[in-house]
Motif scaffolding. Structure first.
Motif, PDB file in Angstrom:
ATOM      1  N   ARG A 180       3.902   8.108   8.402  1.00  0.00           N
ATOM      2  CA  ARG A 180       2.965   7.436   8.019  1.00  0.00           C
ATOM      3  C   ARG A 180       1.764   7.865   8.790  1.00  0.00           C
ATOM      4  O   ARG A 180       1.517   8.609   9.621  1.00  0.00           O
ATOM      5  N   THR A 203      -0.886   3.418   7.724  1.00  0.00           N
ATOM      6  CA  THR A 203      -1.135   3.358   6.261  1.00  0.00           C
ATOM      7  C   THR A 203      -0.525   4.685   5.811  1.00  0.00           C
ATOM      8  O   THR A 203       0.074   5.707   6.530  1.00  0.00           O
ATOM      9  N   ASP A 204      -0.695   5.225   4.428  1.00  0.00           N
ATOM     10  CA  ASP A 204      -0.472   6.397   3.846  1.00  0.00           C
ATOM     11  C   ASP A 204       1.092   6.791   4.077  1.00  0.00           C
ATOM     12  O   ASP A 204       1.460   7.758   4.855  1.00  0.00           O
TER      13      ASP A 204
END
Length: 323
Positions: free
Chosen positions: A268, A276-277
């Motif tokens: 992440r 996020t991501d």
């Protein structure tokens, strides 16, 4: 007789190469605890509390914790990109794959890795990822360090080693002077998989990626494991052009309810102070070094580099003038 000598010398070479590779290793996460199908343990702790579930094979003690088992965790999988690891000779039995929609692993706030500011570094990882948007394989938590140069965006974290939309790859980081540096590949540089139709990525290649900063140049390399193409330089940036007086990696700033500056994340990223991501898919053999490694020093070296080094070891061992 000759074959036994050759095997013995090759084993000595692999051992020596392993010692050399570990000399500048900060952290090395191999995910070899297993068994296949078992979750990476969180020790029954509440979500978000650090619990070392994955050991640091560097010997420095910088283990990783999952956020929680199940919905925010990982499980060991028997699928791997390569075994043994060419640089070290170690058997590779397991990778990890996310078990829910919020995968995250992170280092302890009590560990010294939180404070390192290397002037040069190398990050390596082996992966097979789902298709998607921004997918951070390795990150470093921070908010507010990017204050100088052509790009200033407080929301950026300290580092992103990631896949980005349209299956490009990138290394991005902020330095101790507040300047932002990034090297981004062309689009569709690797092949991912779609979970609904191919949840285990069957038939999709494994890749190894390496980002290298020597303080002046930021380089990104990609290897499709099993391909004859070898390592490819897919992006490179001249960091001296930024005007930064010091391009060492920042240790980060800030904190939040679920992160602290300088902690490293796997699977992440962080943006604008929020997790996020997420990188959905398989992750394996992640190593951070505090020096700029050459391709021949990567965990999966260039095949030609391995052959030349091996021949050199044989020549040295046999003391053949003809070599």
């Amino acid at each position: 007789m000759k074959s036994k000598v050759g095997i013995g010398l090759m084993m000595l070479f692999v051992f020596a190469a392993g010692l050399s590779a570990q000399a500048s290793t900060v952290a090395y996460w191999r995910f070899e605890e297993g068994p296949a199908g078992a979750p990476v343990s969180h020790g029954g702790m509440p979500a978000g509390v650090y619990y070392e579930g994955t050991a640091d094979s560097s010997g420095n003690g910088y283990g990783l914790s999952v956020w929680a088992e199940g919905w925010a965790g990982y499980a060991y999988r028997s699928e791997v990109g390569i075994s043994p690891i060419p640089q070290t000779g170690q058997v590779n039995q397991f990778s990890v794959k996310n078990t829910g929609g919020y995968p995250a692993m992170f280092t302890s706030s009590e560990d010294a890795i939180r404070y390192i500011t290397p002037s040069a570094f190398t990050i390596e990882a082996t992966f097979k990822l789902e298709n998607g948007g921004y997918r951070t394989i390795v990150g470093r938590d921070s908010y507010g360090t990017n204050t100088a140069g052509a790009k200033t965006e407080a929301a950026l974290a300290a580092l992103y080693f990631q896949a980005i939309p349209n299956n490009a790859l990138a290394i991005k980081f902020c330095d101790v002077s507040g300047y932002w540096h990034e090297a981004i590949s062309a689009e569709n540089i690797f092949t991912g998989f779609d979970y609904p139709t191919n949840p285990d990525g069957v038939g999709v290649p494994w890749y190894s990626m390496a980002a290298v900063s020597d303080g002046s140049t930021l380089s990104l390399y990609l290897l499709e494991i099993g391909s004859e193409a070898g390592w490819q330089l897919i992006a490179q940036t001249d960091m001296t052009a930024s005007g930064s007086p010091n391009t060492a990696l920042t240790a980060g700033l800030g904190s939040g309810s679920d992160w602290e500056a300088g902690n490293w994340s796997v699977g992440r990223g962080l943006y604008n102070g929020g997790h996020t991501d997420r990188a959905y898919g398989f992750l394996d053999e992640i190593r951070i070094s505090d020096s700029a490694l050459s391709v021949g020093e990567f965990l999966i070296p260039e095949p030609a580099s391995l052959l030349i080094a091996a021949l050199g070891s044989v020549c040295l061992g046999l003391r053949r003038k003809s070599c």
